[in-house]
Design a protein around this motif. Structure first.
Motif, PDB file in Angstrom:
ATOM      1  N   MET A 298       0.817  -1.200   0.000  1.00 55.90           N
ATOM      2  CA  MET A 298       0.000   0.000   0.000  1.00 55.90           C
ATOM      3  C   MET A 298       0.860   1.263   0.000  1.00 55.90           C
ATOM      4  O   MET A 298       0.600   2.216  -0.737  1.00 55.90           O
ATOM      5  CB  MET A 298      -0.919  -0.008   1.226  1.00 55.90           C
ATOM      6  CG  MET A 298      -2.065   0.989   1.170  1.00 55.90           C
ATOM      7  SD  MET A 298      -3.009   1.003   2.723  1.00 55.90           S
ATOM      8  CE  MET A 298      -3.406  -0.730   2.917  1.00 55.90           C
ATOM      9  N   ALA A 299       1.896   1.262   0.835  1.00 60.76           N
ATOM     10  CA  ALA A 299       2.788   2.417   0.903  1.00 60.76           C
ATOM     11  C   ALA A 299       3.490   2.644  -0.429  1.00 60.76           C
ATOM     12  O   ALA A 299       3.647   3.792  -0.881  1.00 60.76           O
ATOM     13  CB  ALA A 299       3.811   2.222   2.020  1.00 60.76           C
ATOM     14  N   GLN A 300       3.910   1.564  -1.073  1.00 61.54           N
ATOM     15  CA  GLN A 300       4.620   1.670  -2.347  1.00 61.54           C
ATOM     16  C   GLN A 300       3.706   2.208  -3.441  1.00 61.54           C
ATOM     17  O   GLN A 300       4.101   3.077  -4.219  1.00 61.54           O
ATOM     18  CB  GLN A 300       5.159   0.297  -2.745  1.00 61.54           C
ATOM     19  CG  GLN A 300       6.028   0.283  -3.996  1.00 61.54           C
ATOM     20  CD  GLN A 300       7.479   0.613  -3.693  1.00 61.54           C
ATOM     21  OE1 GLN A 300       7.816   0.912  -2.559  1.00 61.54           O
ATOM     22  NE2 GLN A 300       8.316   0.580  -4.704  1.00 61.54           N
ATOM     23  N   TRP A 301       2.489   1.722  -3.493  1.00 60.79           N
ATOM     24  CA  TRP A 301       1.585   2.093  -4.580  1.00 60.79           C
ATOM     25  C   TRP A 301       0.951   3.464  -4.380  1.00 60.79           C
ATOM     26  O   TRP A 301       0.701   4.174  -5.344  1.00 60.79           O
ATOM     27  CB  TRP A 301       0.493   1.032  -4.737  1.00 60.79           C
ATOM     28  CG  TRP A 301       1.004  -0.207  -5.412  1.00 60.79           C
ATOM     29  CD1 TRP A 301       2.250  -0.396  -5.939  1.00 60.79           C
ATOM     30  CD2 TRP A 301       0.293  -1.421  -5.640  1.00 60.79           C
ATOM     31  NE1 TRP A 301       2.365  -1.661  -6.465  1.00 60.79           N
ATOM     32  CE2 TRP A 301       1.170  -2.310  -6.305  1.00 60.79           C
ATOM     33  CE3 TRP A 301      -0.988  -1.853  -5.345  1.00 60.79           C
ATOM     34  CZ2 TRP A 301       0.791  -3.604  -6.670  1.00 60.79           C
ATOM     35  CZ3 TRP A 301      -1.357  -3.136  -5.705  1.00 60.79           C
ATOM     36  CH2 TRP A 301      -0.482  -3.997  -6.366  1.00 60.79           C
ATOM     37  N   THR A 302       0.642   3.816  -3.141  1.00 64.54           N
ATOM     38  CA  THR A 302      -0.014   5.103  -2.895  1.00 64.54           C
ATOM     39  C   THR A 302       0.984   6.241  -2.757  1.00 64.54           C
ATOM     40  O   THR A 302       0.596   7.406  -2.792  1.00 64.54           O
ATOM     41  CB  THR A 302      -0.861   5.048  -1.617  1.00 64.54           C
ATOM     42  OG1 THR A 302      -0.010   4.771  -0.486  1.00 64.54           O
ATOM     43  CG2 THR A 302      -1.943   3.977  -1.714  1.00 64.54           C
ATOM     44  N   GLN A 303       2.270   5.869  -2.570  1.00 63.65           N
ATOM     45  CA  GLN A 303       3.317   6.868  -2.320  1.00 63.65           C
ATOM     46  C   GLN A 303       3.033   7.681  -1.065  1.00 63.65           C
ATOM     47  O   GLN A 303       3.453   8.837  -0.941  1.00 63.65           O
ATOM     48  CB  GLN A 303       3.469   7.790  -3.529  1.00 63.65           C
ATOM     49  CG  GLN A 303       4.026   7.101  -4.776  1.00 63.65           C
ATOM     50  CD  GLN A 303       5.402   6.485  -4.542  1.00 63.65           C
ATOM     51  OE1 GLN A 303       6.365   7.190  -4.260  1.00 63.65           O
ATOM     52  NE2 GLN A 303       5.497   5.170  -4.637  1.00 63.65           N
ATOM     53  N   VAL A 304       2.301   7.057  -0.132  1.00 60.06           N
ATOM     54  CA  VAL A 304       2.088   7.626   1.197  1.00 60.06           C
ATOM     55  C   VAL A 304       3.005   6.870   2.148  1.00 60.06           C
ATOM     56  O   VAL A 304       3.139   5.652   2.048  1.00 60.06           O
ATOM     57  CB  VAL A 304       0.617   7.483   1.637  1.00 60.06           C
ATOM     58  CG1 VAL A 304       0.425   7.984   3.064  1.00 60.06           C
ATOM     59  CG2 VAL A 304      -0.290   8.245   0.679  1.00 60.06           C
ATOM     60  N   LYS A 308       2.653   6.825   8.011  1.00 65.48           N
ATOM     61  CA  LYS A 308       1.309   7.411   7.956  1.00 65.48           C
ATOM     62  C   LYS A 308       0.249   6.319   7.935  1.00 65.48           C
ATOM     63  O   LYS A 308      -0.765   6.402   8.653  1.00 65.48           O
ATOM     64  CB  LYS A 308       1.192   8.277   6.697  1.00 65.48           C
ATOM     65  CG  LYS A 308      -0.178   8.911   6.484  1.00 65.48           C
ATOM     66  CD  LYS A 308      -0.408  10.072   7.412  1.00 65.48           C
ATOM     67  CE  LYS A 308      -1.678  10.819   7.065  1.00 65.48           C
ATOM     68  NZ  LYS A 308      -1.941  11.918   8.017  1.00 65.48           N
ATOM     69  N   ILE A 309       0.474   5.288   7.134  1.00 64.95           N
ATOM     70  CA  ILE A 309      -0.490   4.181   7.037  1.00 64.95           C
ATOM     71  C   ILE A 309      -0.620   3.470   8.381  1.00 64.95           C
ATOM     72  O   ILE A 309      -1.728   3.124   8.814  1.00 64.95           O
ATOM     73  CB  ILE A 309      -0.058   3.199   5.928  1.00 64.95           C
ATOM     74  CG1 ILE A 309      -0.186   3.879   4.560  1.00 64.95           C
ATOM     75  CG2 ILE A 309      -0.891   1.917   5.971  1.00 64.95           C
ATOM     76  CD1 ILE A 309       0.399   3.085   3.423  1.00 64.95           C
ATOM     77  N   VAL A 310       0.496   3.264   9.044  1.00 66.16           N
ATOM     78  CA  VAL A 310       0.484   2.613  10.354  1.00 66.16           C
ATOM     79  C   VAL A 310      -0.291   3.447  11.369  1.00 66.16           C
ATOM     80  O   VAL A 310      -1.128   2.936  12.117  1.00 66.16           O
ATOM     81  CB  VAL A 310       1.933   2.381  10.844  1.00 66.16           C
ATOM     82  CG1 VAL A 310       1.956   2.070  12.331  1.00 66.16           C
ATOM     83  CG2 VAL A 310       2.572   1.237  10.067  1.00 66.16           C
ATOM     84  N   MET A 311      -0.049   4.739  11.389  1.00 68.02           N
ATOM     85  CA  MET A 311      -0.667   5.604  12.393  1.00 68.02           C
ATOM     86  C   MET A 311      -2.186   5.679  12.226  1.00 68.02           C
ATOM     87  O   MET A 311      -2.931   5.645  13.210  1.00 68.02           O
ATOM     88  CB  MET A 311      -0.059   7.005  12.328  1.00 68.02           C
ATOM     89  CG  MET A 311       1.414   7.063  12.694  1.00 68.02           C
ATOM     90  SD  MET A 311       1.800   6.302  14.299  1.00 68.02           S
ATOM     91  CE  MET A 311       0.906   7.386  15.412  1.00 68.02           C
ATOM     92  N   GLY A 527      -6.995  11.246   1.789  1.00 70.07           N
ATOM     93  CA  GLY A 527      -7.996  10.516   2.566  1.00 70.07           C
ATOM     94  C   GLY A 527      -8.770   9.530   1.712  1.00 70.07           C
ATOM     95  O   GLY A 527      -9.003   8.387   2.108  1.00 70.07           O
ATOM     96  N   ALA A 528      -9.162   9.966   0.503  1.00 66.55           N
ATOM     97  CA  ALA A 528      -9.885   9.076  -0.408  1.00 66.55           C
ATOM     98  C   ALA A 528      -9.001   7.933  -0.885  1.00 66.55           C
ATOM     99  O   ALA A 528      -9.425   6.776  -0.960  1.00 66.55           O
ATOM    100  CB  ALA A 528     -10.407   9.879  -1.601  1.00 66.55           C
ATOM    101  N   LEU A 529      -7.757   8.264  -1.213  1.00 63.90           N
ATOM    102  CA  LEU A 529      -6.815   7.254  -1.701  1.00 63.90           C
ATOM    103  C   LEU A 529      -6.578   6.161  -0.662  1.00 63.90           C
ATOM    104  O   LEU A 529      -6.699   4.960  -0.952  1.00 63.90           O
ATOM    105  CB  LEU A 529      -5.494   7.933  -2.069  1.00 63.90           C
ATOM    106  CG  LEU A 529      -4.339   7.028  -2.508  1.00 63.90           C
ATOM    107  CD1 LEU A 529      -4.677   6.327  -3.808  1.00 63.90           C
ATOM    108  CD2 LEU A 529      -3.048   7.836  -2.648  1.00 63.90           C
ATOM    109  N   LEU A 530      -6.266   6.555   0.570  1.00 64.79           N
ATOM    110  CA  LEU A 530      -5.969   5.571   1.612  1.00 64.79           C
ATOM    111  C   LEU A 530      -7.226   4.823   2.055  1.00 64.79           C
ATOM    112  O   LEU A 530      -7.157   3.631   2.372  1.00 64.79           O
ATOM    113  CB  LEU A 530      -5.313   6.262   2.815  1.00 64.79           C
ATOM    114  CG  LEU A 530      -3.880   6.744   2.601  1.00 64.79           C
ATOM    115  CD1 LEU A 530      -3.325   7.369   3.872  1.00 64.79           C
ATOM    116  CD2 LEU A 530      -2.980   5.597   2.155  1.00 64.79           C
TER     117      LEU A 530
END
Length: 676
Positions: A298-304, A308-311, A527-530
């Motif tokens: 998810m982190a690789q594809w969204t570039q987030v 951030k994803i963990v939090m 927000g929409a992406l994640l």
């Protein structure tokens, strides 16, 4: 030379339960040291070394497949007889990887014009990957990969309309799969060879140091004496194990071997005991900081950032475990199950004193992630901290042998996951090559008529179908590459209509919405992406609990001695938060901390109460046995509270207070009548 002993055992450490070869003697020692070297090499090039991504992934491919062919036999019934064939295939896999390392530069000098040797090497690499995937996960993933390959080569030209594709030449296809950065050595394999490998290694060090036993003892000391104590222990232990484990099956088998017998002893039915462990272990994959392999993808594809994803995933994960806990508590009250006497339980202070050092690596890992260090660096330091912190207690102090065992265990545990990810790279590569993601989005959008809720239902159904044959990570990869852009577009559609006053007729095509994305404020867009990716990630977990194929449920049923299908159905009931919580953040990402903090707090509180009320509906018990009218009222109130809209939440709160007062008085009257 002395003849080697070869046994066949079940492997429950990866994303599937498969039969593997248990080697003895020379080959056991050989694989042990090969695995140690593999882990050290991965540690080196993820910490200090510098290697081009393609070469790094080729090395990863060669090492994982080499171990895979020796560990997983060609024939389960004739594992000993086919061992020589597997040795040949193992070295052939190394050769396929070595060819890319030696001849990639020559291909570049020819301006990417592949020759016969290149095509042979690429073909061998693909065939070997498909075969080892069959051995480790079954036929489903290889068949899906073969379908995508055939679609790209020739099948697409026989299809009409949206799905028509003229096809690519064999040489061009093999080049894209073998030499290009979007094939089997592409981004998905990069995730496997970096983030996932190091976190699996971190988990192996934690388990080897004794953290798993400590977590179970801690859970027993904390919850053993409470109502439904053993089941609550399972939930706590699985949540905690989720921070160090990347496998729901391993979680269920590891903690369930202790918690399931305890639950049965306290009066829980075998199928319910196994279902609790299944639902809790599945939730372990949602629990930061590891969250299985999906979070890294998810982190690789969204570039987030991974941090951030963990939090943002912490609160939804806690809500999920609370939802399972509500079922457990109500079940215990309904059947008046006895508690474990305190004198039979270990004391918390003594348990904590013996194992407090196990918290250090978790704190180190999370702190480094929050300080925006890369996941690979954080995991590497986390592994070092496991070793150092173990020395704070003589009983848990890791010696050289323990460190070597952890290195070997980490590489072996990684084989199954790495192979799943690499084979999924074929699917991702073809999807990118033929533009299938856009076609799938248009198709689902047409079916759903631009309705987000209907689109989510279709995605859930596809997820369920994929989950019947694919492991969780593979299911997420396929769905994310196909459906995430559509869900993201439909979420942004409301913004364009309600905020920018754009006519709905102009926003029917998801591609048009994607083109307008630059007009959306960054926080709303992210927000929409994640939210879209997290919903797919959560729904991909249903493969663990949903019949007819529910891998974790079947593993837990084996421990409990319950019927697998009945256990899966019970697990499906307990894991309702898996389906409901994503709806909350897809319709209002405030729960993921995108938006006003007051709205975030409101959503968390009302959503949690809503999950409790829906558990009451499913269990049919709250202070007393409920009739169907009372259950239906609770169901309506629960939906009102879960739906992220203020008016419905306020109505739900009032309704909950009224019906609960009525039920309380009714229960009190019944109790009084019973006493008299």
């Amino acid at each position: 030379m002395k003849e080697e002993k070869i046994e066949v055992v079940e492997d429950k450490t990866g994303e599937s339960i498969v039969t593997k070869r248990e080697l003895k003697g020379f080959w056991d020692n050989f694989i042990y040291w090969f695995a140690v070297v593999t882990s050290l090499l991965h540690l080196w090039y993820n910490s200090f070394g510098i290697l081009p991504e393609l070469r790094l992934n080729a090395i990863h491919y060669g090492m994982m497949l080499f171990m895979g062919f020796l560990i997983y036999p060609l024939s389960v019934k004739k594992a000993k007889e086919t061992f020589k064939i597997d040795i040949v295939l193992a070295f052939l896999a190394l050769t396929a990887a070595l060819y890319l390392l030696l001849f990639e530069e020559a291909l570049n000098l020819r301006n990417q014009e592949v020759n016969t040797y290149d095509m042979v090497a690429a073909s061998v690499a693909l065939l070997l990957l498909l075969e080892i995937t069959r051995r480790t996960t079954g036929w489903t993933i290889p068949i899906i990969a073969l379908f995508f390959i055939m679609y790209a080569l020739f099948l697409g030209k026989y299809l009409g309309g949206l799905w028509n594709f003229p096809g690519v030449s064999v040489s061009r296809f093999l080049y894209r799969m073998y030499f290009a950065p979007d094939g089997i050595f592409g981004s998905v394999t990069t995730i496997s060879s970096t983030f996932v490998f190091l976190f699996v290694l971190f988990s192996s060090f934690m388990v080897r140091s004794g953290a798993g036993d400590f977590i179970l003892k801690l859970a027993i000391s904390l919850f053993g004496h409470t109502v439904g104590g053993p089941a609550k222990m399972a939930i706590f232990a699985s949540a905690f194990m989720g921070t160090v484990s990347g496998s729901a099956v391993a979680n269920a088998v590891g903690t369930g071997s202790i918690t399931i017998p305890l639950m049965k002893k306290m009066g829980y039915k075998p199928k319910f005991a196994a279902a609790v462990e299944t639902a809790a272990s599945t939730g372990g994959q949602l629990m930061p900081p590891i969250m299985g392999a999906g979070a890294f993808i998810m982190a690789q594809w969204t570039q987030v950032s991974y941090t951030k994803i963990v939090m943002i995933s912490i609160v939804p994960a806690i809500m999920y475990f609370l939802s399972v806990g509500f079922f457990v508590h109500l079940e215990a009250q309904k059947y008046n199950l006895r508690r474990i006497p305190k004198d039979e339980l270990p004391k918390f202070k003594e348990v904590f004193k013996e194992g407090w050092q196990f918290f250090i690596p978790i704190v180190v890992l999370v702190t480094l992630l929050m300080m925006n260090y890369t996941p690979t660096f954080s995991a590497s330091i986390g592994i070092l901290s496991v070793v150092i912190s173990s020395w704070f207690n003589k009983k848990t102090a890791m010696k050289i042998k323990d460190i070597l065992d952890s290195l070997a265990l980490g590489a072996k545990n990684m084989v199954n996951t790495a192979i799943v990810l690499m084979c999924s790279g074929i699917v991702v590569g073809v999807v990118l090559l033929v533009g299938m993601g856009i076609k799938f989005s248009i198709l689902i959008s047409d079916w759903a008529q631009g309705n987000l809720f209907l689109a989510i239902i279709f995605v859930a159904l596809v997820s369920l179908i994929l989950g019947m044959g694919l492991p969780v990570t593979a299911s997420y990869i396929v769905l994310a590459v196909l459906a995430a852009p559509l869900l993201e577009s439909l979420m942004l559609k409301d913004y364009f209509i309600n905020v920018l006053n754009m006519p709905a007729e102009t926003l029917k095509d998801p591609n048009i919405i994607a083109g307008l994305k630059a007009m959306v404020p960054p926080d709303i867009a992210v927000g929409a992406l994640l939210s879209a990716h997290l919903l797919i990630f959560w729904y991909s977990q249903d493969a663990n609990v949903t019949p007819p194929v529910a891998l974790v449920a079947y593993a837990a049923a084996g421990i409990a001695g319950s019927k697998p299908f009945e256990t899966a159905m019970e697990s499906w009931k307990l894991a309702k938060g898996l389906y409901l919580i994503p709806l909350m953040f897809i319709y209002d990402p405030a729960i993921l901390f995108f938006g006003p903090i007051d709205r975030t707090i409101e959503n968390i509180i009302t959503g949690t109460i809503g999950l409790l009320i829906l558990a009451i509906f499913f269990e049919g018990y709250f202070l007393k046995y409920l009739n169907w009218l009372e259950r239906i009222i609770y169901a309506v109130i629960g939906i009102l509270l879960i739906w992220p809209e203020r008016v419905s939440n306020y109505v739900g709160i009032v309704g909950f207070i009224v019906i609960t007062i009525f039920v309380y008085l009714s229960a009190k009257k019944l109790k009084k009548g019973t006493v008299q």
